[in-house]
Design an enzyme around this catalytic site. Structure first.
Site, PDB file in Angstrom:
ATOM      1  N   ASP A  67       0.863  -1.180   0.000  1.00  0.00           N
ATOM      2  CA  ASP A  67       0.000   0.000   0.000  1.00  0.00           C
ATOM      3  C   ASP A  67       0.896   1.225   0.000  1.00  0.00           C
ATOM      4  O   ASP A  67       2.008   1.174   0.536  1.00  0.00           O
ATOM      5  CB  ASP A  67      -0.922   0.013   1.225  1.00  0.00           C
ATOM      6  CG  ASP A  67      -2.196   0.818   0.993  1.00  0.00           C
ATOM      7  OD1 ASP A  67      -2.079   2.044   0.750  1.00  0.00           O
ATOM      8  OD2 ASP A  67      -3.295   0.255   1.051  1.00  0.00           O
ATOM      9  N   ASP A 116     -10.943   0.321  -5.068  1.00  0.00           N
ATOM     10  CA  ASP A 116     -11.795   1.320  -5.703  1.00  0.00           C
ATOM     11  C   ASP A 116     -12.051   0.853  -7.141  1.00  0.00           C
ATOM     12  O   ASP A 116     -11.103   0.592  -7.881  1.00  0.00           O
ATOM     13  CB  ASP A 116     -11.078   2.670  -5.703  1.00  0.00           C
ATOM     14  CG  ASP A 116     -11.961   3.810  -6.185  1.00  0.00           C
ATOM     15  OD1 ASP A 116     -12.803   3.586  -7.075  1.00  0.00           O
ATOM     16  OD2 ASP A 116     -11.782   4.942  -5.697  1.00  0.00           O
ATOM     17  N   ASP A 150     -17.153  -5.842  -3.488  1.00  0.00           N
ATOM     18  CA  ASP A 150     -18.587  -5.672  -3.294  1.00  0.00           C
ATOM     19  C   ASP A 150     -19.165  -4.797  -4.400  1.00  0.00           C
ATOM     20  O   ASP A 150     -20.344  -4.473  -4.380  1.00  0.00           O
ATOM     21  CB  ASP A 150     -18.875  -5.054  -1.921  1.00  0.00           C
ATOM     22  CG  ASP A 150     -18.212  -3.694  -1.757  1.00  0.00           C
ATOM     23  OD1 ASP A 150     -16.967  -3.658  -1.780  1.00  0.00           O
ATOM     24  OD2 ASP A 150     -18.918  -2.673  -1.612  1.00  0.00           O
ATOM     25  N   TYR A 192     -13.167  -6.569   8.970  1.00  0.00           N
ATOM     26  CA  TYR A 192     -14.283  -5.807   9.538  1.00  0.00           C
ATOM     27  C   TYR A 192     -15.025  -5.096   8.414  1.00  0.00           C
ATOM     28  O   TYR A 192     -16.258  -5.037   8.388  1.00  0.00           O
ATOM     29  CB  TYR A 192     -13.765  -4.790  10.556  1.00  0.00           C
ATOM     30  CG  TYR A 192     -14.860  -4.054  11.285  1.00  0.00           C
ATOM     31  CD1 TYR A 192     -15.263  -4.442  12.559  1.00  0.00           C
ATOM     32  CD2 TYR A 192     -15.505  -2.971  10.691  1.00  0.00           C
ATOM     33  CE1 TYR A 192     -16.285  -3.777  13.216  1.00  0.00           C
ATOM     34  CE2 TYR A 192     -16.527  -2.302  11.329  1.00  0.00           C
ATOM     35  CZ  TYR A 192     -16.914  -2.706  12.594  1.00  0.00           C
ATOM     36  OH  TYR A 192     -17.928  -2.045  13.234  1.00  0.00           O
ATOM     37  N   GLU A 194     -15.289  -5.944   5.297  1.00  0.00           N
ATOM     38  CA  GLU A 194     -16.101  -6.896   4.546  1.00  0.00           C
ATOM     39  C   GLU A 194     -17.362  -7.276   5.319  1.00  0.00           C
ATOM     40  O   GLU A 194     -18.459  -7.345   4.758  1.00  0.00           O
ATOM     41  CB  GLU A 194     -15.263  -8.135   4.250  1.00  0.00           C
ATOM     42  CG  GLU A 194     -15.930  -9.181   3.413  1.00  0.00           C
ATOM     43  CD  GLU A 194     -14.983 -10.317   3.062  1.00  0.00           C
ATOM     44  OE1 GLU A 194     -15.450 -11.267   2.419  1.00  0.00           O
ATOM     45  OE2 GLU A 194     -13.796 -10.259   3.439  1.00  0.00           O
TER      46      GLU A 194
END
Length: 244
Positions: A67, A116, A150, A192, A194
């Protein structure tokens, strides 16, 4: 995090100062992990809870969370250090520089967890053709890419891209926890973040696929995809992993 022995902070400005390049490139197995276990990357690892969760579930593999925002990965870096996890590391850098840190064929798998979807910027989608060409430079032949999302938009886009380019599909589902068609090891790790979307009634989509032949030119799908409400949810909280 400067004192963490398993965290490497190499944003582009720092990498430019290294005339000989990143010292572990091509040497992760011998000089850091000290084994020949498969190396698995998590791109956009955030706080690192998924990287740590994978490391606990698969001790026979090595995991590196990547990251650009170092403050995010502090929690995962601290937990893995405190628990003495020798198969987990973290790298702070831009994903676009991946081939500067890993040699050809050095990586066995790549995880992309809840990125994203970049609905307006094709070039920034982590499953887009630009990034597939980048992954080609580091992923071993027969290696796998895993996407958990998602976002219906990103799932539809990735599925169309994979189909258009004739890429091998290992697992695919538009409802990961509802249809139970994938291995239990993957189902057993939830962040968390998810869990939050599951409680809101969102379904988690998953696709595991491989890349094309060496030096192939990937094509973008020419389809219209309805945007989803990705930005309408509060995505700031990414804390500890939640066992299923």
């Amino acid at each position: 995090m400067e004192t963490f022995p398993h965290v490497f902070q190499y944003p582009f400005a720092v990498l430019q100062q290294q005339e000989s390049g990143f010292p572990l490139r091509g040497r992760w197995h011998t000089d850091f992990f000290h084994n020949d276990h498969p190396i698995v990357l998590e791109l956009g690892c955030g706080r690192g809870e998924y990287t740590v969760g994978l490391g606990k579930r698969f001790p026979e593999k090595n995991f590196i969370g990547i990251d650009i925002k170092g403050a995010r990965m502090w929690a995962g870096a601290k937990e893995s250090l405190q628990e003495g996890m020798s198969n987990v590391a973290f790298l702070r850098t831009d994903i676009e520089l991946l081939d500067r840190f890993f040699a050809e064929g050095e990586v066995a798998e790549i995880w992309i967890t809840f990125p994203d979807p970049q609905m307006k910027k094709v070039g920034k989608r982590l499953t887009g053709t630009r990034f597939l060409s980048l992954y080609d430079k580091v992923l071993e032949r027969g290696g796998r890419i895993h996407l958990k999302t998602d976002s219906p938009f990103l799932y539809t886009y990735t599925k169309a891209l994979v189909e258009l380019n004739g890429l091998p599909v290992h697992e695919i589902t538009d409802d990961l926890y509802g249809k139970g068609c994938v291995e239990n090891e993957i189902l057993g790790i939830r962040t968390y973040y998810e869990q939050q979307w599951l409680e809101r009634g969102l379904t988690i989509k998953y696709i595991s696929f491989g890349l094309g032949e060496p030096d192939c030119e990937y094509r973008e799908p020419d389809i219209e995809i309805e945007p989803d409400s990705y930005r309408s949810y509060n995505r700031s909280r990414r804390s500890q992993a939640v066992p299923s």
